[in-house]
Design a protein around this motif. Sequence first.
Motif, PDB file in Angstrom:
ATOM      1  N   TYR A 132       6.444  -1.590   5.427  1.00  0.00           N
ATOM      2  CA  TYR A 132       5.283  -0.724   5.754  1.00  0.00           C
ATOM      3  C   TYR A 132       4.435  -1.540   6.675  1.00  0.00           C
ATOM      4  O   TYR A 132       4.245  -2.891   6.831  1.00  0.00           O
ATOM      5  CB  TYR A 132       4.593  -0.661   4.329  1.00  0.00           C
ATOM      6  CG  TYR A 132       3.111  -0.389   4.460  1.00  0.00           C
ATOM      7  CD1 TYR A 132       2.765   0.971   4.729  1.00  0.00           C
ATOM      8  CD2 TYR A 132       2.074  -1.234   4.354  1.00  0.00           C
ATOM      9  CE1 TYR A 132       1.728   1.427   5.051  1.00  0.00           C
ATOM     10  CE2 TYR A 132       0.833  -0.834   4.631  1.00  0.00           C
ATOM     11  CZ  TYR A 132       0.336   0.788   4.853  1.00  0.00           C
ATOM     12  OH  TYR A 132      -0.835   1.006   5.032  1.00  0.00           O
ATOM     13  N   HIS A 133       3.612  -0.919   7.485  1.00  0.00           N
ATOM     14  CA  HIS A 133       3.019  -1.638   8.681  1.00  0.00           C
ATOM     15  C   HIS A 133       1.590  -0.980   8.460  1.00  0.00           C
ATOM     16  O   HIS A 133       1.228   0.044   8.654  1.00  0.00           O
ATOM     17  CB  HIS A 133       3.355  -1.007  10.014  1.00  0.00           C
ATOM     18  CG  HIS A 133       2.747  -1.745  11.109  1.00  0.00           C
ATOM     19  ND1 HIS A 133       2.670  -1.294  12.410  1.00  0.00           N
ATOM     20  CD2 HIS A 133       2.017  -3.022  11.074  1.00  0.00           C
ATOM     21  CE1 HIS A 133       2.089  -2.238  13.217  1.00  0.00           C
ATOM     22  NE2 HIS A 133       1.389  -3.064  12.469  1.00  0.00           N
ATOM     23  N   ASN A 134       0.645  -1.871   8.241  1.00  0.00           N
ATOM     24  CA  ASN A 134      -0.716  -1.885   7.923  1.00  0.00           C
ATOM     25  C   ASN A 134      -1.382  -1.793   9.346  1.00  0.00           C
ATOM     26  O   ASN A 134      -1.588  -3.017   9.810  1.00  0.00           O
ATOM     27  CB  ASN A 134      -1.303  -2.666   6.879  1.00  0.00           C
ATOM     28  CG  ASN A 134      -2.893  -2.442   6.540  1.00  0.00           C
ATOM     29  OD1 ASN A 134      -3.541  -1.903   7.288  1.00  0.00           O
ATOM     30  ND2 ASN A 134      -3.203  -3.001   5.309  1.00  0.00           N
ATOM     31  N   GLU A 135      -1.815  -0.575   9.949  1.00  0.00           N
ATOM     32  CA  GLU A 135      -2.325  -0.751  11.415  1.00  0.00           C
ATOM     33  C   GLU A 135      -3.588  -1.415  11.114  1.00  0.00           C
ATOM     34  O   GLU A 135      -4.046  -1.617  12.436  1.00  0.00           O
ATOM     35  CB  GLU A 135      -2.107   0.601  11.842  1.00  0.00           C
ATOM     36  CG  GLU A 135      -0.641   0.924  12.149  1.00  0.00           C
ATOM     37  CD  GLU A 135      -0.364   2.118  12.869  1.00  0.00           C
ATOM     38  OE1 GLU A 135      -1.383   2.792  13.519  1.00  0.00           O
ATOM     39  OE2 GLU A 135       0.651   2.908  12.951  1.00  0.00           O
ATOM     40  N   SER A 136      -4.242  -1.218  10.260  1.00  0.00           N
ATOM     41  CA  SER A 136      -5.729  -1.635  10.122  1.00  0.00           C
ATOM     42  C   SER A 136      -5.866  -3.276  10.491  1.00  0.00           C
ATOM     43  O   SER A 136      -6.856  -3.783  11.057  1.00  0.00           O
ATOM     44  CB  SER A 136      -6.543  -1.086   8.938  1.00  0.00           C
ATOM     45  OG  SER A 136      -5.984  -1.920   7.854  1.00  0.00           O
ATOM     46  N   ASN A 137      -5.000  -3.929   9.764  1.00  0.00           N
ATOM     47  CA  ASN A 137      -4.969  -5.253   9.835  1.00  0.00           C
ATOM     48  C   ASN A 137      -3.875  -5.937  10.552  1.00  0.00           C
ATOM     49  O   ASN A 137      -3.670  -7.264  10.822  1.00  0.00           O
ATOM     50  CB  ASN A 137      -5.012  -6.253   8.614  1.00  0.00           C
ATOM     51  CG  ASN A 137      -4.004  -5.724   7.609  1.00  0.00           C
ATOM     52  OD1 ASN A 137      -3.053  -5.576   7.848  1.00  0.00           O
ATOM     53  ND2 ASN A 137      -4.504  -5.637   6.455  1.00  0.00           N
ATOM     54  N   ASN A 159      -9.649  -8.000   7.958  1.00  0.00           N
ATOM     55  CA  ASN A 159      -8.954  -7.043   9.169  1.00  0.00           C
ATOM     56  C   ASN A 159      -9.486  -7.777  10.503  1.00  0.00           C
ATOM     57  O   ASN A 159      -8.736  -7.657  11.793  1.00  0.00           O
ATOM     58  CB  ASN A 159      -9.143  -5.711   8.958  1.00  0.00           C
ATOM     59  CG  ASN A 159      -8.413  -5.086   7.901  1.00  0.00           C
ATOM     60  OD1 ASN A 159      -7.586  -5.853   7.330  1.00  0.00           O
ATOM     61  ND2 ASN A 159      -8.890  -3.989   7.528  1.00  0.00           N
ATOM     62  N   GLU A 185       0.936  -1.302   0.204  1.00  0.00           N
ATOM     63  CA  GLU A 185      -0.211  -0.001   0.080  1.00  0.00           C
ATOM     64  C   GLU A 185       0.969   1.085   0.034  1.00  0.00           C
ATOM     65  O   GLU A 185       0.613   2.200  -0.556  1.00  0.00           O
ATOM     66  CB  GLU A 185      -0.811   0.257   1.246  1.00  0.00           C
ATOM     67  CG  GLU A 185      -1.716   1.225   1.306  1.00  0.00           C
ATOM     68  CD  GLU A 185      -2.854   1.246   2.393  1.00  0.00           C
ATOM     69  OE1 GLU A 185      -3.101   2.358   2.976  1.00  0.00           O
ATOM     70  OE2 GLU A 185      -3.061   0.193   2.864  1.00  0.00           O
ATOM     71  N   ASP A 186       1.945   1.347   0.767  1.00  0.00           N
ATOM     72  CA  ASP A 186       3.012   2.419   1.061  1.00  0.00           C
ATOM     73  C   ASP A 186       4.309   1.743   1.304  1.00  0.00           C
ATOM     74  O   ASP A 186       4.490   0.596   1.453  1.00  0.00           O
ATOM     75  CB  ASP A 186       2.361   3.355   1.805  1.00  0.00           C
ATOM     76  CG  ASP A 186       3.010   4.572   1.635  1.00  0.00           C
ATOM     77  OD1 ASP A 186       3.886   4.952   0.737  1.00  0.00           O
ATOM     78  OD2 ASP A 186       2.837   5.726   2.399  1.00  0.00           O
ATOM     79  N   THR A 232      -4.127 -10.180  -1.531  1.00  0.00           N
ATOM     80  CA  THR A 232      -4.110  -8.827  -0.968  1.00  0.00           C
ATOM     81  C   THR A 232      -4.742  -8.003  -1.925  1.00  0.00           C
ATOM     82  O   THR A 232      -5.908  -8.363  -2.548  1.00  0.00           O
ATOM     83  CB  THR A 232      -2.686  -8.177  -0.643  1.00  0.00           C
ATOM     84  OG1 THR A 232      -1.924  -8.074  -1.894  1.00  0.00           O
ATOM     85  CG2 THR A 232      -2.030  -9.167   0.326  1.00  0.00           C
ATOM     86  N   GLU A 233      -4.503  -6.610  -2.173  1.00  0.00           N
ATOM     87  CA  GLU A 233      -5.444  -5.727  -2.974  1.00  0.00           C
ATOM     88  C   GLU A 233      -5.078  -5.987  -4.367  1.00  0.00           C
ATOM     89  O   GLU A 233      -5.782  -5.094  -4.947  1.00  0.00           O
ATOM     90  CB  GLU A 233      -4.742  -4.267  -2.562  1.00  0.00           C
ATOM     91  CG  GLU A 233      -5.063  -4.102  -1.021  1.00  0.00           C
ATOM     92  CD  GLU A 233      -5.078  -2.419  -0.820  1.00  0.00           C
ATOM     93  OE1 GLU A 233      -4.572  -1.636  -1.758  1.00  0.00           O
ATOM     94  OE2 GLU A 233      -5.526  -2.084   0.350  1.00  0.00           O
ATOM     95  N   GLN A 288      -8.230   3.151  -0.286  1.00  0.00           N
ATOM     96  CA  GLN A 288      -6.864   3.871   0.270  1.00  0.00           C
ATOM     97  C   GLN A 288      -7.093   5.418   0.513  1.00  0.00           C
ATOM     98  O   GLN A 288      -6.824   5.942   1.645  1.00  0.00           O
ATOM     99  CB  GLN A 288      -5.942   3.967  -1.091  1.00  0.00           C
ATOM    100  CG  GLN A 288      -5.501   2.675  -1.308  1.00  0.00           C
ATOM    101  CD  GLN A 288      -4.385   2.285  -0.686  1.00  0.00           C
ATOM    102  OE1 GLN A 288      -3.761   2.889   0.151  1.00  0.00           O
ATOM    103  NE2 GLN A 288      -3.763   0.960  -0.602  1.00  0.00           N
TER     104      GLN A 288
END
Length: 682
Positions: free
Chosen positions: A64-69, A309, A44-45, A231-232, A244
């Motif tokens: 990158y840390h996806n905090e939502s999941n 998530n 994602e980033d 994933t996405e 996003q």
Amino acid sequence: MSLDLFYTNFMQEIYSEAECGSKFNEPAFVEKICDYLVEQAVLEDYSICSYKKDSLGLKLDAWYHNESNGVLTLVVSHYKDSLETLTTTVANQISKRAVRFFEKSLDSSFYQTMEETDLAYSLVREICLKSSSISSVKIIIITNCIISKSLKNIESIESHNINISFDIWDIERFYRIDSSKFGKETIEIDFKDEFGKYLPCLKAFSDTDKYQSYLLVLPGTLLAQLYDKYTERLLEQNVRTFLQFKGKVNKGMRNTIINQPNMFFAYNNGLTATAEEISILEQHGITLISKLKNLQIVNGGQTTASIYNTLKKEKADLSKVFIQVKLTIVPPDFVESIVPKISEFANTQNKVNAADFFSNSPFHWRFEELSRRIWAPSPEGGLRETHWFYERARGQYMTAKTKLTPAEQRNFEKTNPKQQMLTKTDLAKYYNSWEKMPHVVSLGAQKNFGKFAVLMTEQWDKDEKQFNEMFFKESIAKAILFKELDKKIMKQPWYGGYKANIVTYTISRFRHEIDCKRMALDLMSLWKKQSLPEAILENLIEIAETVNEVIKSTPMHVTNIGEWCKKPDCWESLLNTNITLTNAVENLLIDRNEVIQQKKEAATTQKIDNGIEAQKYIIEKTRNYWKKMQDWNKASFVLSHKEKSILDVAASIPMKIPSEKQSLMLLDIEKKALEEGFHYSS
């Protein structure tokens, strides 16, 4: 193109990005591939961390840390100066370096002994202090080598009760994607082989239908498994951009999954999906899906993300969660025209802003047309004019070459140099940087594109004539400005990371200083020269050094520089910093009223162009087409008296020729008729 030739071209791009000294080659490679993985929806980033300690067996390049999941993605590079084979032994060594880095970061003494200016400090501190929020770790190995044929995959491991999985992106994988028609990796799902069972469905089409549709019920566990694996990449581009830009986990869905999972099917609208190919079989009178190729979720991305998530963050039981799915099979040649319509119509129930379908907007089509038509002047000392090729849809550049002979391909590449190819997210980055939104650009390619989409949609609705030749040429000038500064940053003695943030903040601050003087930069002059004057580049480098100091001087409560750059407060702090333009740059500025007048003239020209193009379109339609529309209206009475009289003119071609003004009105009449049910068959 052969793999060897692809590798040669690929490495030339790396050398061009690094420009001087081999020590810059690997960082340039890492950034290029991470950008590529964002485009491919693998990431994602990302943030660059460039950490290497051979004595401790530690290495990591980006994260990158996806905090939502809670998924933490770690990127580790294996870069070589020649085309080599990545063996199983070496791949395991590389993966262990990243694993050791993660494990060592769990100990607070690691980050406490690091300098806060170290690029990896933010990551190490985040892993240590937020370890309880990390649901799983994905380690991606990126390499310009070729994976050994004996290396199938690296098995997942468990460390500190956290699952760690691995993925490898090698030069051959990049080559396959670059050579594919759509410029993306094919998703091929074998349900029995991958998930242990076929998928029951109902046919919702007749034998004479052009497209096949199916209805099915997808278990929540299976949807989560699909999303975990792909994933996405499963989300159609418009939906991904929408999520996003606006997406947070839907609390209502989360509560239903946790507290009333058996009611999820009843409460949820379900998914709308497409695929390019389907394999089905019949067992005991039941239709079963065995395989799908290039599955895309065009409506229901929020549902998908919420289910996944909630599983990751809440460890929810999905055994009672089921989702209804409408699946349409769209052959590859019709993907670009049909899938956007399915996506738009499926999403209308959710009141999604038109900007969320920006990929298919008139703005896109016009910018593409301008990029194909307008020749860029030859740079000083050259003779050949070129195009700046705009990819309205992913993979257009490669598709344009595939039908050509080798000689024609070489000519195409000279006329459309790869370094002059622009994507949608590139354009958004250049535009928003110049419009003084560096904190938005720092949010990442997709979120920044979401903001850009909203702005362009609003401006198009206000006055589409502003998107003309001058707009295109100024956009390319902004690209030249961005790209030339970007190339120089890593070579500066003060540089220590965060290049992407430094570049966008520098350009925004440069523009702010010009605005404060109530002057304008002559972007059309940059277009004509196809390069940046040395005086401007030198001033930008001076500003960039100050920007570097400001963004690294984070407030006491902020330690993650990358996250700080995403906040409006960071931009405000730079605005409060003293920055000046050199006399040489001031001498290059022009009166802003001169630019305003140029834009008025360009808009007038665009108005004429619109009329000419509309007239050409109307005349190219057969007279029978307009006569059929006449007959349809006699039965439906949809058109007004004025619209009917203008349609009469079109139906009289060639005896009567609609004027340019009438032709523009006929476009609206045609759109209205099609929306009200008019259908033409010759």
